[in-house]
Design an enzyme around this catalytic site. Structure first.
Site, PDB file in Angstrom:
ATOM      1  N   ALA A   1       0.863  -1.189   0.000  1.00 53.05           N
ATOM      2  CA  ALA A   1       0.000   0.000   0.000  1.00 53.05           C
ATOM      3  C   ALA A   1       0.897   1.237   0.000  1.00 53.05           C
ATOM      4  O   ALA A   1       1.917   1.272   0.684  1.00 53.05           O
ATOM      5  CB  ALA A   1      -0.885  -0.009   1.242  1.00 53.05           C
TER       6      ALA A   1
ATOM      7  N   VAL B   1      26.314 -11.785  -0.550  1.00 55.50           N
ATOM      8  CA  VAL B   1      27.494 -11.107  -0.001  1.00 55.50           C
ATOM      9  C   VAL B   1      27.870 -11.831   1.288  1.00 55.50           C
ATOM     10  O   VAL B   1      27.034 -11.971   2.184  1.00 55.50           O
ATOM     11  CB  VAL B   1      27.178  -9.618   0.308  1.00 55.50           C
ATOM     12  CG1 VAL B   1      28.343  -8.953   1.025  1.00 55.50           C
ATOM     13  CG2 VAL B   1      26.814  -8.863  -0.965  1.00 55.50           C
TER      14      VAL B   1
ATOM     15  N   LEU C   1      14.135  -1.072   4.668  1.00 61.50           N
ATOM     16  CA  LEU C   1      14.130  -1.684   5.992  1.00 61.50           C
ATOM     17  C   LEU C   1      15.509  -1.626   6.638  1.00 61.50           C
ATOM     18  O   LEU C   1      15.624  -1.657   7.860  1.00 61.50           O
ATOM     19  CB  LEU C   1      13.630  -3.127   5.893  1.00 61.50           C
ATOM     20  CG  LEU C   1      12.202  -3.251   5.332  1.00 61.50           C
ATOM     21  CD1 LEU C   1      11.844  -4.713   5.059  1.00 61.50           C
ATOM     22  CD2 LEU C   1      11.181  -2.615   6.279  1.00 61.50           C
TER      23      LEU C   1
ATOM     24  N   LYS D   1      -6.011   3.749  -4.651  1.00 61.02           N
ATOM     25  CA  LYS D   1      -6.231   3.912  -3.201  1.00 61.02           C
ATOM     26  C   LYS D   1      -6.537   5.380  -2.905  1.00 61.02           C
ATOM     27  O   LYS D   1      -5.764   6.267  -3.271  1.00 61.02           O
ATOM     28  CB  LYS D   1      -4.962   3.466  -2.464  1.00 61.02           C
ATOM     29  CG  LYS D   1      -4.987   3.723  -0.975  1.00 61.02           C
ATOM     30  CD  LYS D   1      -3.713   3.232  -0.291  1.00 61.02           C
ATOM     31  CE  LYS D   1      -3.677   3.698   1.156  1.00 61.02           C
ATOM     32  NZ  LYS D   1      -2.409   3.388   1.823  1.00 61.02           N
TER      33      LYS D   1
HETATM   34  C1  LIG Z   1       4.649  -6.602   7.628  1.00 56.04           C
HETATM   35  C2  LIG Z   1       5.074  -5.466   6.762  1.00 56.04           C
HETATM   36  C3  LIG Z   1       4.124  -4.788   6.007  1.00 56.04           C
HETATM   37  C4  LIG Z   1       4.513  -3.705   5.219  1.00 56.04           C
HETATM   38  N1  LIG Z   1       3.581  -3.002   4.501  1.00 56.04           N
HETATM   39  C5  LIG Z   1       3.954  -1.881   3.845  1.00 56.04           C
HETATM   40  C6  LIG Z   1       3.019  -1.099   3.134  1.00 56.04           C
HETATM   41  O1  LIG Z   1       1.853  -1.433   3.043  1.00 56.04           O
HETATM   42  N2  LIG Z   1       3.457   0.016   2.532  1.00 56.04           N
HETATM   43  C7  LIG Z   1       4.754   0.412   2.573  1.00 56.04           C
HETATM   44  O2  LIG Z   1       5.096   1.481   2.050  1.00 56.04           O
HETATM   45  N3  LIG Z   1       5.673  -0.365   3.174  1.00 56.04           N
HETATM   46  C8  LIG Z   1       5.308  -1.471   3.813  1.00 56.04           C
HETATM   47  N4  LIG Z   1       6.245  -2.231   4.431  1.00 56.04           N
HETATM   48  C9  LIG Z   1       7.643  -1.908   4.263  1.00 56.04           C
HETATM   49  C10 LIG Z   1       8.086  -2.426   2.899  1.00 56.04           C
HETATM   50  O3  LIG Z   1       7.808  -3.793   2.804  1.00 56.04           O
HETATM   51  C11 LIG Z   1       9.568  -2.200   2.723  1.00 56.04           C
HETATM   52  O4  LIG Z   1       9.860  -0.847   2.982  1.00 56.04           O
HETATM   53  C12 LIG Z   1       9.960  -2.510   1.309  1.00 56.04           C
HETATM   54  O5  LIG Z   1       9.523  -3.774   0.916  1.00 56.04           O
HETATM   55  C13 LIG Z   1      11.444  -2.413   1.158  1.00 56.04           C
HETATM   56  O6  LIG Z   1      12.078  -3.553   1.636  1.00 56.04           O
HETATM   57  P1  LIG Z   1      13.627  -3.659   1.400  1.00 56.04           P
HETATM   58  O7  LIG Z   1      13.886  -3.600  -0.056  1.00 56.04           O
HETATM   59  O8  LIG Z   1      14.270  -2.658   2.268  1.00 56.04           O
HETATM   60  O9  LIG Z   1      13.994  -5.073   2.014  1.00 56.04           O
HETATM   61  P2  LIG Z   1      13.785  -6.578   1.445  1.00 56.04           P
HETATM   62  O10 LIG Z   1      12.540  -6.724   0.645  1.00 56.04           O
HETATM   63  O11 LIG Z   1      13.945  -7.464   2.636  1.00 56.04           O
HETATM   64  O12 LIG Z   1      15.007  -6.803   0.454  1.00 56.04           O
HETATM   65  C14 LIG Z   1      16.284  -7.057   0.947  1.00 56.04           C
HETATM   66  C15 LIG Z   1      17.157  -7.486  -0.212  1.00 56.04           C
HETATM   67  O13 LIG Z   1      18.478  -7.627   0.232  1.00 56.04           O
HETATM   68  C16 LIG Z   1      18.999  -8.837  -0.252  1.00 56.04           C
HETATM   69  N5  LIG Z   1      20.064  -9.285   0.643  1.00 56.04           N
HETATM   70  C17 LIG Z   1      20.069  -9.329   1.992  1.00 56.04           C
HETATM   71  N6  LIG Z   1      21.234  -9.811   2.448  1.00 56.04           N
HETATM   72  C18 LIG Z   1      21.992 -10.070   1.360  1.00 56.04           C
HETATM   73  C19 LIG Z   1      23.288 -10.600   1.155  1.00 56.04           C
HETATM   74  N7  LIG Z   1      24.042 -10.992   2.189  1.00 56.04           N
HETATM   75  N8  LIG Z   1      23.730 -10.727  -0.098  1.00 56.04           N
HETATM   76  C20 LIG Z   1      22.978 -10.365  -1.172  1.00 56.04           C
HETATM   77  N9  LIG Z   1      21.739  -9.855  -1.034  1.00 56.04           N
HETATM   78  C21 LIG Z   1      21.253  -9.723   0.203  1.00 56.04           C
HETATM   79  C22 LIG Z   1      17.794  -9.765  -0.293  1.00 56.04           C
HETATM   80  O14 LIG Z   1      18.013 -10.853  -1.153  1.00 56.04           O
HETATM   81  C23 LIG Z   1      16.756  -8.795  -0.835  1.00 56.04           C
HETATM   82  O15 LIG Z   1      16.876  -8.727  -2.250  1.00 56.04           O
HETATM   83  C24 LIG Z   1       5.873  -3.328   5.183  1.00 56.04           C
HETATM   84  C25 LIG Z   1       6.821  -4.053   5.911  1.00 56.04           C
HETATM   85  C26 LIG Z   1       6.430  -5.108   6.706  1.00 56.04           C
HETATM   86  C27 LIG Z   1       7.461  -5.859   7.476  1.00 56.04           C
END
Ligand SMILES: Cc1cc2nc3c(=O)[nH]c(=O)nc-3n(C[C@H](O)[C@H](O)[C@H](O)COP(=O)(O)OP(=O)(O)OC[C@H]3O[C@@H](n4cnc5c(N)ncnc54)[C@H](O)[C@@H]3O)c2cc1C
Length: 505
Positions: free
Chosen positions: A55, A190, A338, A83
């Site tokens: 969302a 990594v 995150l 939305k």
């Molecule tokens: C329960 C929940 C509900 C959510 N709902 C919303 C919402 O409705 N709206 C909103 O705006 N946000 C929401 N969020 C937040 C949103 O999901 C995140 O901000 C967004 O998905 C970004 O995630 P990310 O890319 O930071 O992390 P991730 O999706 O966890 O990606 C991390 C990446 O790093 C890689 N990685 C990690 N370690 C290594 C390594 N050692 N070597 C190589 N690659 C690695 C993984 O493979 C992956 O590709 C929600 C979060 C949660 C937990």
């Protein structure tokens, strides 16, 4: 193409291919387009992505615009729906709900914001709901949608909207976009990080197959683990769980509802809340809860009981600690998504915080000197932004009358930041709302949550009393009539999608 001075950064390495990683890759590929600047993204399919985050809030449209995306195409390829706001069910008390809309209430009159006039009407004994002066709320309740229309002075011109989309399709969409602009993707994990001994700056990362990827600027999008920002640089984390106590989530997809509604639903439960996000292909559901008050099995049971369509696939559990890194930019590492922090998804702000961090990075883009003042500025602005969002989220928990569980007793009585305390006191006194420093949530948002959570101001703006009774009644009823006519002219959300951007097209 002009050759670049030695001081320019030539190798940018992004760790992580979730929403954060691919949004960063897409924006940088679009804005830093030079044959001698390499953007490399490393992701590990074995680790995978968090797979939630569906969302959004309206600002994402400016990100899409920056990338030059065709919106119908974007909606189609991500199974998205539109939305208009979020419905909060059972937050103030059981049985009561309200919608926090993206767009404004009524129109300001004689320099006084509309909600003061509505309060005048209410104090005069009227029972007209403030919802009847907000086109987004009216449309959400009626399952209708329209993009803003070019009709001067009409509420149809001020419609604000965002999207619900499939997170994995969104990352895929961003990936395709980035790779087409030359971003190099490396599949691999990594497993080691090399730092310059004298400075601690990151010099390279090492993959499981011993491949070494060097860089000058590293974007840590590795998710909750914060591979570079925390595991390597030990930046530290501000833990906000005393004011945002939920620390677990269970997500579960379910079948599509026939006519997807144009809003997110957030239903308060006994130890947290449950989301419902309608997509074209399915419904996203999840339960955010606090493990001090609820077990995982009870959380899943509560989630399934509260879903309105049958489950598809298996549930996914996630743990988190609400808060943010002490510095989002540390040395030559900038954390996004995150890896930077997480304040729970109640107002769908995480993807937006990725977007603003990317914008702030582009404004303060470093050269190899990494100017300390720019970094401090970036970190200060980021902290302020996180704190402003945090306060808005806390309001939903704090301003409750619920006393039916230990969790709500805790939230109702918890100590909150002074900044929020002050805002609540001002609103209670005379309904005034202050938007600090161009913060994310504006007057309509603060008002809708204050009002929806049952906070009744003792007074309203004195100048709202100046208009004569006749003029006041006539203007208020004219607003209602105009808003109703606009609603009539809108099409159903389902038909809008079918006609323009169905993913089955
Ligand atoms: C329960 C929940 C509900 C959510 N709902 C919303 C919402 O409705 N709206 C909103 O705006 N946000 C929401 N969020 C937040 C949103 O999901 C995140 O901000 C967004 O998905 C970004 O995630 P990310 O890319 O930071 O992390 P991730 O999706 O966890 O990606 C991390 C990446 O790093 C890689 N990685 C990690 N370690 C290594 C390594 N050692 N070597 C190589 N690659 C690695 C993984 O493979 C992956 O590709 C929600 C979060 C949660 C937990």
């Amino acid at each position: 193409m002009r050759s670049l001075p030695d001081s320019n950064i030539k190798n940018i390495v992004i760790i992580g291919g979730g929403t954060a990683g691919w949004m960063a890759a897409a924006a940088m590929a679009k804005l830093i387009n030079h044959p001698n600047i390499n953007i490399t993204l490393i992701e590990s399919e074995v680790i995978g992505t968090v797979g939630v985050g569906e969302a959004t809030i309206p600002h994402i449209r400016s990100f899409n615009h920056l990338l030059g995306l065709h919106e119908d195409d974007f909606v189609r390829k991500t199974n998205a729906t539109f939305k208009l706001g979020i419905e909060f069910v059972d937050w103030d008390k059981l049985g009561k709900s309200y919608i926090h809309p993206f767009g404004p209430y009524g129109v300001p009159m004689n320099g006084v914001r509309f909600h003061h006039y509505w309060l005048r009407q209410k104090h005069g004994g009227s029972r007209v709901s403030v919802d009847d002066y907000n086109l987004q709320v009216m449309a959400a309740k009626a399952g209708k949608f329209s993009r803003p229309q070019n009709i001067p002075n009409s509420p149809l011109s001020t419609i604000e909207y965002a999207f619900h989309f499939d997170a994995s399709l969104y990352a895929k969409f961003m990936r395709e976009f980035s790779e087409n602009l030359g971003v190099k993707r490396i599949e691999g994990k990594v497993c080691d990080v090399k730092q310059v001994p004298e400075t601690g700056f990151i010099e390279s990362v090492v993959l499981e197959n011993n491949e070494i990827i060097e860089g000058e600027l590293f974007i840590d999008c590795s998710g909750f683990r914060g591979l570079l920002i925390e595991q390597t640089l030990k930046t530290g984390y501000d833990d906000w769980s005393s004011v945002l106590p939920c620390n677990k989530a269970v997500a579960q997809a379910s079948k599509r509802k026939n006519a997807p509604l144009p809003y997110t639903r957030a239903t308060a439960k006994s130890a947290g809340w449950q989301w419902r996000i309608p997509l074209q292909s399915r419904t996203g559901n999840g339960h955010i809860y606090c493990s001090d008050y609820m077990s995982d099995s009870k959380a899943l049971e509560t989630l399934i009981d509260g879903m309105d369509t049958d489950a598809i696939g298996s549930p996914k559990f996630l743990n988190f600690t609400t808060g943010k890194r002490k510095k989002i930019w540390n040395k030559n590492v900038i954390a996004l998504g995150l890896a930077a922090g997480f304040m729970e998804p109640l107002e769908s702000t995480s993807i937006h915080l990725i977007q603003t961090a990317i914008a702030r990075l582009m404004t303060n883009f470093p050269d190899k000197n990494f100017n300390e003042a720019d970094i401090n500025y970036f970190n200060d602005r980021s902290l302020l932004e996180y704190e402003q969002v945090r306060d808005f989220l806390i309001l939903h928990y704090k301003a409750t009358k619920r006393d039916d569980s230990e969790f709500w007793n805790y939230c109702r009585t918890m100590t909150i930041p002074e900044s929020l305390k002050e805002r609540m006191a001002i609103f209670k006194e005379n309904a005034r709302l202050y938007r600090h420093d161009n913060e994310l949530f504006g007057d309509a948002s603060w008002f809708s949550v204050f009002n929806g959570q049952g906070i009744e101001p003792a007074r309203y703006h004195p100048n709202a009393n100046i208009m004569s009774e006749d003029e006041f009644n006539s203007r208020m009823s004219s607003i209602q009539t105009t808003w109703s006519a606009c609603l009539k002219s809108m099409t159903s959300h389902e038909r809008f999608i079918e006609q323009l951007c169905s993913s089955e097209m």
